[in-house]
Scaffold this active site. Structure first.
Site, PDB file in Angstrom:
ATOM      1  N   ARG A   1      25.041  32.942   3.572  1.00 52.17           N
ATOM      2  CA  ARG A   1      24.257  33.797   4.487  1.00 52.17           C
ATOM      3  C   ARG A   1      22.764  33.460   4.377  1.00 52.17           C
ATOM      4  NH1 ARG A   1      28.498  34.251   4.930  1.00 52.17           N
ATOM      5  NH2 ARG A   1      27.835  32.879   6.579  1.00 52.17           N
TER       6      ARG A   1
ATOM      7  N   ASN B   1      18.900  45.142   8.416  1.00 49.08           N
ATOM      8  CA  ASN B   1      19.162  43.714   8.225  1.00 49.08           C
ATOM      9  C   ASN B   1      18.663  43.238   6.876  1.00 49.08           C
ATOM     10  OD1 ASN B   1      20.253  43.742  10.700  1.00 49.08           O
ATOM     11  ND2 ASN B   1      18.539  42.756  11.745  1.00 49.08           N
TER      12      ASN B   1
ATOM     13  N   ASP C   1      18.139  39.973   6.661  1.00 47.72           N
ATOM     14  CA  ASP C   1      17.330  38.790   6.986  1.00 47.72           C
ATOM     15  C   ASP C   1      15.858  39.200   7.053  1.00 47.72           C
ATOM     16  OD1 ASP C   1      16.357  39.377   9.733  1.00 47.72           O
ATOM     17  OD2 ASP C   1      18.450  39.183  10.351  1.00 47.72           O
TER      18      ASP C   1
ATOM     19  N   HIS D   1      18.716  47.969   3.439  1.00 48.38           N
ATOM     20  CA  HIS D   1      19.831  47.341   2.723  1.00 48.38           C
ATOM     21  C   HIS D   1      19.411  46.101   1.942  1.00 48.38           C
ATOM     22  CE1 HIS D   1      22.662  49.458   5.798  1.00 48.38           C
ATOM     23  NE2 HIS D   1      22.242  50.271   4.851  1.00 48.38           N
TER      24      HIS D   1
ATOM     25  N   GLY E   1      20.329  46.996  18.369  1.00 46.52           N
ATOM     26  CA  GLY E   1      21.274  46.084  17.728  1.00 46.52           C
ATOM     27  C   GLY E   1      22.040  46.668  16.559  1.00 46.52           C
ATOM     28  N   THR E   2      22.302  47.960  16.615  1.00 49.86           N
ATOM     29  CA  THR E   2      23.110  48.561  15.539  1.00 49.86           C
ATOM     30  C   THR E   2      24.276  49.344  16.129  1.00 49.86           C
ATOM     31  OG1 THR E   2      23.172  50.140  13.713  1.00 49.86           O
ATOM     32  CG2 THR E   2      21.400  50.465  15.306  1.00 49.86           C
TER      33      THR E   2
HETATM   34  N1  LIG Z   1      21.164  39.796  10.282  1.00 46.79           N
HETATM   35  C1  LIG Z   1      21.561  40.500   9.216  1.00 46.79           C
HETATM   36  O1  LIG Z   1      20.786  40.731   8.299  1.00 46.79           O
HETATM   37  C2  LIG Z   1      22.975  41.049   9.147  1.00 46.79           C
HETATM   38  C3  LIG Z   1      24.029  40.430   9.824  1.00 46.79           C
HETATM   39  C4  LIG Z   1      25.325  40.994   9.719  1.00 46.79           C
HETATM   40  C5  LIG Z   1      25.525  42.144   8.961  1.00 46.79           C
HETATM   41  N2  LIG Z   1      24.474  42.729   8.333  1.00 46.79           N
HETATM   42  C6  LIG Z   1      24.725  43.973   7.514  1.00 46.79           C
HETATM   43  O2  LIG Z   1      25.893  44.614   7.966  1.00 46.79           O
HETATM   44  C7  LIG Z   1      25.677  45.969   8.397  1.00 46.79           C
HETATM   45  C8  LIG Z   1      26.067  46.026   9.853  1.00 46.79           C
HETATM   46  O3  LIG Z   1      25.607  47.178  10.567  1.00 46.79           O
HETATM   47  P1  LIG Z   1      24.740  47.037  11.900  1.00 46.79           P
HETATM   48  O4  LIG Z   1      24.862  48.323  12.638  1.00 46.79           O
HETATM   49  O5  LIG Z   1      23.398  46.496  11.567  1.00 46.79           O
HETATM   50  O6  LIG Z   1      25.442  45.887  12.728  1.00 46.79           O
HETATM   51  P2  LIG Z   1      26.855  45.812  13.383  1.00 46.79           P
HETATM   52  O7  LIG Z   1      27.314  44.399  13.250  1.00 46.79           O
HETATM   53  O8  LIG Z   1      27.755  46.905  12.937  1.00 46.79           O
HETATM   54  O9  LIG Z   1      26.564  46.080  14.924  1.00 46.79           O
HETATM   55  C9  LIG Z   1      25.845  45.154  15.701  1.00 46.79           C
HETATM   56  C10 LIG Z   1      25.502  45.778  17.028  1.00 46.79           C
HETATM   57  O10 LIG Z   1      24.688  44.831  17.712  1.00 46.79           O
HETATM   58  C11 LIG Z   1      25.100  44.758  19.056  1.00 46.79           C
HETATM   59  N3  LIG Z   1      24.704  43.449  19.567  1.00 46.79           N
HETATM   60  C12 LIG Z   1      25.420  42.290  19.588  1.00 46.79           C
HETATM   61  N4  LIG Z   1      24.680  41.308  20.145  1.00 46.79           N
HETATM   62  C13 LIG Z   1      23.482  41.855  20.457  1.00 46.79           C
HETATM   63  C14 LIG Z   1      22.287  41.342  21.039  1.00 46.79           C
HETATM   64  N5  LIG Z   1      22.194  40.054  21.428  1.00 46.79           N
HETATM   65  N6  LIG Z   1      21.230  42.180  21.220  1.00 46.79           N
HETATM   66  C15 LIG Z   1      21.319  43.482  20.844  1.00 46.79           C
HETATM   67  N7  LIG Z   1      22.418  44.031  20.275  1.00 46.79           N
HETATM   68  C16 LIG Z   1      23.485  43.214  20.095  1.00 46.79           C
HETATM   69  C17 LIG Z   1      26.595  45.023  19.025  1.00 46.79           C
HETATM   70  O11 LIG Z   1      27.062  45.502  20.285  1.00 46.79           O
HETATM   71  C18 LIG Z   1      26.729  46.063  17.920  1.00 46.79           C
HETATM   72  O12 LIG Z   1      26.629  47.385  18.424  1.00 46.79           O
HETATM   73  C19 LIG Z   1      24.201  46.252   8.172  1.00 46.79           C
HETATM   74  O13 LIG Z   1      24.105  47.246   7.226  1.00 46.79           O
HETATM   75  C20 LIG Z   1      23.582  44.954   7.662  1.00 46.79           C
HETATM   76  O14 LIG Z   1      23.022  45.120   6.380  1.00 46.79           O
HETATM   77  C21 LIG Z   1      23.221  42.193   8.404  1.00 46.79           C
END
Ligand SMILES: NC(=O)c1ccc[n+]([C@@H]2O[C@H](COP(=O)([O-])OP(=O)(O)OC[C@H]3O[C@@H](n4cnc5c(N)ncnc54)[C@H](O)[C@@H]3O)[C@@H](O)[C@H]2O)c1
Length: 230
Positions: free
Chosen positions: A57, A88, A90, A105, A173-174
């Protein structure tokens, strides 16, 4: 005086930077089950697998670039006092220039002790790889600076305090499925302008006074500009 704007972001804001979300992939995170790699039990059972998962990751995060949405929220600092509260791990908000970023987180670029002192000190990881032989000052192996499922969220009350002072909140994006972070939307003042951005916004469980933008993070910029005047 500048108004307070809070961005509550999740994995979706970084999707257009090439970092996969978690919910979109059927509850699997990059083909791993959460129980296997993102819990304290997983660390006890198979720390090598956990390290490997987060090393992969971290490589993905280091190779990714902030997208137009991360940059736009950084630009808004000219007009608002912007506080980012992100789920996130990241660091794309910071790399776009946002200065007030609270990582609920954790931040995958850092490591911390795997013992009871885990929230005392964070170590910037050189490159993408954290090895089991890398040790903390207390002699224990270093683990990724992330909050695993089932662990306490140390910055939750600080985040609630910040969101309570908001004039504008953009939830972006959550999936609002991960608690206690998702519960923060209930600390937003009634008088605040509330916007939710997600291609699935109409399916999310949010109070009725939220303005729904059913689109991606980058597509939402034009609409938000119109709403905020910047
Ligand atoms: N980038 C990262 O740091 C990362 C990546 C994956 C998971 N996580 C971790 O996993 C957990 C996941 O929970 P979460 O609610 O953040 O994510 P989640 O994966 O549960 O939900 C992602 C949301 O983003 C939406 N989405 C998808 N593409 C999009 C776009 N282009 N623009 C806007 N929205 C879009 C989806 O419809 C969904 O509702 C978090 O606590 C996080 O710590 C982090």
């Amino acid at each position: 005086m500048k108004h307070n704007l809070v961005i509550l972001s999740g994995a979706g804001i970084s999707a257009e930077s090439g970092i996969k979300t978690f919910r979109d992939a059927d509850g699997l995170w990059e083909n791993y089950s959460i129980e296997e790699v993102a819990t304290p039990e997983a660390w006890q059972k198979n720390p090598n697998l956990v390290q490997k998962f987060y090393n992969e990751r971290r490589l993905n995060v280091i190779s990714a670039k902030p997208n137009l949405a991360h940059h736009y929220f950084s630009e808004l600092q000219k007009h608002f006092h912007v506080q980012v509260i992100t789920q996130n791990i990241d660091d794309l908000h910071e790399r776009a220039g946002s200065t007030n970023v609270l990582h609920l987180h954790g931040n995958i670029r850092y490591a911390k002790s795997s013992g009871p002192n885990k929230e005392k000190k964070y170590y910037l990881i050189d490159g993408h790889e954290l090895k089991m032989t890398d040790q903390c000052d207390d002699g224990l192996p270093l683990r990724p600076h992330v909050v695993w499922f089932g662990e306490e969220v140390p910055l939750l009350s600080k985040a609630a305090e910040l969101i309570q002072q908001a004039n504008v909140v953009i939830v972006i994006g959550t999936s609002l499925q991960v608690y206690p972070a998702a519960g923060l939307i209930h600390s937003i003042p009634q008088s605040a302008l509330k916007i939710v951005v997600d291609p699935q916004a109409d399916k999310l469980s949010v109070p009725t006074d939220f303005k729904l933008l059913n689109c991606t993070a980058q597509e939402s910029i034009a609409f938000i500009k119109e709403m905020l005047g910047h």
